[in-house]
Design an enzyme around this catalytic site. Structure first.
Site, PDB file in Angstrom:
ATOM      1  N   HIS A   1       0.794  -1.233   0.000  1.00  0.00           N
ATOM      2  CA  HIS A   1       0.000   0.000   0.000  1.00  0.00           C
ATOM      3  C   HIS A   1       0.823   1.278   0.000  1.00  0.00           C
ATOM      4  O   HIS A   1       0.267   2.363  -0.093  1.00  0.00           O
ATOM      5  CB  HIS A   1      -0.974   0.031   1.192  1.00  0.00           C
ATOM      6  CG  HIS A   1      -0.302   0.385   2.495  1.00  0.00           C
ATOM      7  ND1 HIS A   1       0.477  -0.502   3.182  1.00  0.00           N
ATOM      8  CD2 HIS A   1      -0.285   1.533   3.207  1.00  0.00           C
ATOM      9  CE1 HIS A   1       0.930   0.078   4.281  1.00  0.00           C
ATOM     10  NE2 HIS A   1       0.489   1.318   4.329  1.00  0.00           N
TER      11      HIS A   1
HETATM   12  C1  UD1 Z   1      -1.980   6.051   5.582  1.00  0.00           C
HETATM   13  C2  UD1 Z   1      -0.657   6.534   6.199  1.00  0.00           C
HETATM   14  C3  UD1 Z   1       0.351   5.402   6.138  1.00  0.00           C
HETATM   15  C4  UD1 Z   1      -0.186   4.141   6.781  1.00  0.00           C
HETATM   16  C5  UD1 Z   1      -1.538   3.780   6.169  1.00  0.00           C
HETATM   17  C6  UD1 Z   1      -2.125   2.617   6.920  1.00  0.00           C
HETATM   18  C7  UD1 Z   1       0.023   8.909   5.921  1.00  0.00           C
HETATM   19  C8  UD1 Z   1       0.840   9.840   5.139  1.00  0.00           C
HETATM   20  N1  UD1 Z   1      -0.091   7.658   5.429  1.00  0.00           N
HETATM   21  O1  UD1 Z   1      -1.752   5.742   4.220  1.00  0.00           O
HETATM   22  O2  UD1 Z   1       1.526   5.797   6.849  1.00  0.00           O
HETATM   23  O3  UD1 Z   1       0.736   3.096   6.556  1.00  0.00           O
HETATM   24  O4  UD1 Z   1      -2.428   4.905   6.272  1.00  0.00           O
HETATM   25  O5  UD1 Z   1      -3.023   1.904   6.118  1.00  0.00           O
HETATM   26  O6  UD1 Z   1      -0.517   9.259   6.939  1.00  0.00           O
HETATM   27  N2  UD1 Z   1      -9.002   5.465   1.265  1.00  0.00           N
HETATM   28  C9  UD1 Z   1     -10.241   4.861   1.291  1.00  0.00           C
HETATM   29  N3  UD1 Z   1     -10.840   4.695   2.507  1.00  0.00           N
HETATM   30  C10 UD1 Z   1     -10.294   5.123   3.670  1.00  0.00           C
HETATM   31  C11 UD1 Z   1      -9.038   5.756   3.614  1.00  0.00           C
HETATM   32  C12 UD1 Z   1      -8.411   5.907   2.395  1.00  0.00           C
HETATM   33  O7  UD1 Z   1     -10.783   4.464   0.276  1.00  0.00           O
HETATM   34  O8  UD1 Z   1     -10.894   4.933   4.731  1.00  0.00           O
HETATM   35  C13 UD1 Z   1      -8.324   5.628  -0.056  1.00  0.00           C
HETATM   36  C14 UD1 Z   1      -8.547   7.009  -0.670  1.00  0.00           C
HETATM   37  O9  UD1 Z   1      -8.589   6.858  -2.033  1.00  0.00           O
HETATM   38  C15 UD1 Z   1      -7.255   7.733  -0.287  1.00  0.00           C
HETATM   39  C16 UD1 Z   1      -6.221   6.617  -0.293  1.00  0.00           C
HETATM   40  O10 UD1 Z   1      -6.910   5.461   0.145  1.00  0.00           O
HETATM   41  O11 UD1 Z   1      -6.948   8.747  -1.175  1.00  0.00           O
HETATM   42  C17 UD1 Z   1      -5.056   6.896   0.619  1.00  0.00           C
HETATM   43  O12 UD1 Z   1      -5.473   7.237   1.944  1.00  0.00           O
HETATM   44  P1  UD1 Z   1      -4.510   8.077   2.939  1.00  0.00           P
HETATM   45  O13 UD1 Z   1      -5.105   8.151   4.309  1.00  0.00           O
HETATM   46  O14 UD1 Z   1      -4.103   9.340   2.309  1.00  0.00           O
HETATM   47  O15 UD1 Z   1      -3.204   7.231   2.991  1.00  0.00           O
HETATM   48  P2  UD1 Z   1      -2.932   5.688   3.181  1.00  0.00           P
HETATM   49  O16 UD1 Z   1      -2.321   5.166   1.916  1.00  0.00           O
HETATM   50  O17 UD1 Z   1      -4.126   4.999   3.717  1.00  0.00           O
HETATM   51  N1  UDP Z   2      -4.303  -5.320   8.605  1.00  0.00           N
HETATM   52  C1  UDP Z   2      -5.600  -5.820   8.650  1.00  0.00           C
HETATM   53  N2  UDP Z   2      -6.198  -6.189   7.477  1.00  0.00           N
HETATM   54  C2  UDP Z   2      -5.579  -6.117   6.281  1.00  0.00           C
HETATM   55  C3  UDP Z   2      -4.258  -5.608   6.240  1.00  0.00           C
HETATM   56  C4  UDP Z   2      -3.654  -5.205   7.415  1.00  0.00           C
HETATM   57  O1  UDP Z   2      -6.185  -5.922   9.727  1.00  0.00           O
HETATM   58  O2  UDP Z   2      -6.180  -6.473   5.274  1.00  0.00           O
HETATM   59  C5  UDP Z   2      -3.667  -4.880   9.864  1.00  0.00           C
HETATM   60  C6  UDP Z   2      -2.378  -5.584  10.194  1.00  0.00           C
HETATM   61  O3  UDP Z   2      -2.627  -6.770  10.899  1.00  0.00           O
HETATM   62  C7  UDP Z   2      -1.657  -4.542  11.030  1.00  0.00           C
HETATM   63  C8  UDP Z   2      -2.120  -3.236  10.428  1.00  0.00           C
HETATM   64  O4  UDP Z   2      -3.320  -3.515   9.729  1.00  0.00           O
HETATM   65  O5  UDP Z   2      -2.073  -4.594  12.387  1.00  0.00           O
HETATM   66  C9  UDP Z   2      -1.079  -2.676   9.475  1.00  0.00           C
HETATM   67  O6  UDP Z   2      -1.627  -1.599   8.778  1.00  0.00           O
HETATM   68  P1  UDP Z   2      -1.082  -1.081   7.387  1.00  0.00           P
HETATM   69  O7  UDP Z   2      -0.330  -2.139   6.700  1.00  0.00           O
HETATM   70  O8  UDP Z   2      -2.259  -0.493   6.674  1.00  0.00           O
HETATM   71  O9  UDP Z   2      -0.158   0.137   7.805  1.00  0.00           O
HETATM   72  P2  UDP Z   2       1.350   0.301   8.334  1.00  0.00           P
HETATM   73  O10 UDP Z   2       1.557  -0.645   9.465  1.00  0.00           O
HETATM   74  O11 UDP Z   2       2.252   0.066   7.179  1.00  0.00           O
HETATM   75  O12 UDP Z   2       1.419   1.726   8.751  1.00  0.00           O
END
Ligand code: UD1
Ligand code: UDP
Length: 361
Positions: free
Chosen positions: A204
């Site tokens: 992601h």
């Molecule tokens: C964010 C964090 C990242 C973390 C990740 C966990 C920052 C800069 N990034 O990344 O560090 O690892 O969360 O998963 O804070 N979207 C949805 N539904 C949601 C949220 C997001 O559809 O509930 C989609 C939207 O298209 C959005 C994209 O995902 O534009 C990215 O969401 P965003 O919160 O900006 O960053 P993440 O990639 O989720």
């Molecule tokens: N996770 C989850 N379902 C998924 C993928 C991840 O519950 O389909 C959980 C995972 O077990 C961990 C957390 O989400 O606890 C990690 O989140 P993510 O990979 O989105 O973010 P990061 O840790 O890289 O910030």
């Protein structure tokens, strides 16, 4: 004493859950605040339901946007909530935009900040999270470092030693608590795989998803690994990745089976029973290590080198040949490494340290 506990995204909800529970057990008053950075049920509500967490007292519902827009909306909303609630200390976890915004806002309102998961560095300043980590660590009053290695990084950057506490990572607290439920949560019949008869992958990070060449090489590497290990790869897709794969018109097939984002229990159960895990996630690298499942990290760097040092993880970058070669090597390693991320008592230690700090201020 009243703590402000902040969450915004999936991993923060998971890693703050033990802190919320520790506050309840120790009868420490707290206000629970969600920025709404994640809002889709599968990235947000499912974690509150499965982990039996109280609903947040405030949800700012900032949603997605450009990073400056997202951070600005959070700062504006958090100022109002902090002024209304006046927490004595704000606790943030990790390296997201939520963490940066909450830390900055609290600091500007002269509210002490405690940073959980302090001292992680990938040394890749192109990652938005790396800049968030540096800023939050330098403005925090208490830094809860998961490992001794993280403490050393903070000391090297000039953070006063009396602010740093090595507590382990709360990811371990949650994993230990939920593992028995997680092991019962997966329906292998519906998935059409057997325990140990599959691999898991998650991707992601924007540096992978937004770069077609890197994403293509990762999928090529995963396909090659699936063929040579003779294992299907189950891949729960983050919405960011799903959108990207769809817009590129790519189709995932029998080697890589796309799944919706999984709930925590289902995903933990899937990880625990996997033969190998491929990921660019921070939390998944930690959980794979704790579950003693070998991990191949789809990045050029990691801020979790402890898992590499104990032999649980390797960096394969976005190089198809390297991903397949790492998979062939890691699948045979002996799963007897030590868990470097703590014993599962981090949240209680964090709450105790925060309470002592506030008492003696
Ligand atoms: C964010 C964090 C990242 C973390 C990740 C966990 C920052 C800069 N990034 O990344 O560090 O690892 O969360 O998963 O804070 N979207 C949805 N539904 C949601 C949220 C997001 O559809 O509930 C989609 C939207 O298209 C959005 C994209 O995902 O534009 C990215 O969401 P965003 O919160 O900006 O960053 P993440 O990639 O989720
Ligand atoms: N996770 C989850 N379902 C998924 C993928 C991840 O519950 O389909 C959980 C995972 O077990 C961990 C957390 O989400 O606890 C990690 O989140 P993510 O990979 O989105 O973010 P990061 O840790 O890289 O910030």
């Amino acid at each position: 004493m009243k703590l402000g506990i902040i969450v915004g995204t999936r991993p923060e909800i998971v890693k703050m859950a033990p802190v919320v529970r520790a506050c309840r057990r120790k009868r420490v008053p707290f206000v629970f605040i969600h920025t709404g950075q994640h809002y889709s049920y599968e990235l947000d509500g499912v974690f509150f339901d499965e982990l039996k967490l109280p609903r947040p007292d405030h949800n700012l519902s900032v949603g997605s946007g450009t990073h400056p827009q997202q951070i600005a909306a959070m700062v504006r909303g958090l100022e109002l909530v902090f002024n209304a609630e006046r927490p004595d200390m704000v606790l943030v976890e990790g390296d997201t935009n939520t963490v940066l915004a909450a830390g900055l806002t609290a600091n500007k309102l002269a509210i002490p900040v405690g940073h959980i998961e302090a001292g992680l560095r990938s040394y890749d300043r192109r990652m938005p999270e790396e800049m968030n980590r540096i800023v939050i660590d330098h403005l925090s009053d208490l830094l809860f470092a998961p490992t001794e290695q993280c403490r050393k990084i903070l000391l090297k950057e000039g953070i006063p030693p009396e602010r740093i506490f090595v507590t382990g990572n709360t990811v371990v607290d949650e994993l230990i608590l939920q593992k028995p439920r997680a092991l019962k949560a997966v329906d292998f019949n519906i998935l059409g795989v057997a325990p140990r008869g599959y691999a898991i992958a998650t991707v992601h990070r924007p540096e992978n998803t937004e770069n077609e060449k890197r994403l293509g090489a990762i999928f090529a590497g995963l396909r090659a690994a699936a063929k040579s290990l003779n294992l299907p790869i189950l891949m729960p897709l983050h919405p960011r990745t799903r959108k990207r794969v769809e817009s590129l018109g790519w189709r995932l097939d029998k080697e890589i089976r796309a799944l919706p984002p999984q709930g925590y229990l289902e995903f933990l159960g899937l990880q625990a029973n996997a033969s190998i895990i491929f990921t660019d996630s921070g939390g998944v690298q930690e959980e794979a290590c704790c579950l003693r499942v070998p991990c191949v990290t789809l990045r050029d760097s990691t801020e979790r080198p402890e898992s590499i040092d104990v032999g649980a993880n390797v960096l394969a970058g976005a190089d198809a040949k390297k991903i397949a070669a790492c998979a062939r090597k890691m699948i045979f390693i002996k799963r007897d490494w030590r868990n470097p991320f703590g014993k599962g008592d981090s949240a209680e230690r964090i709450i105790k340290i925060a309470a002592n700090y506030l008492k003696t201020r």
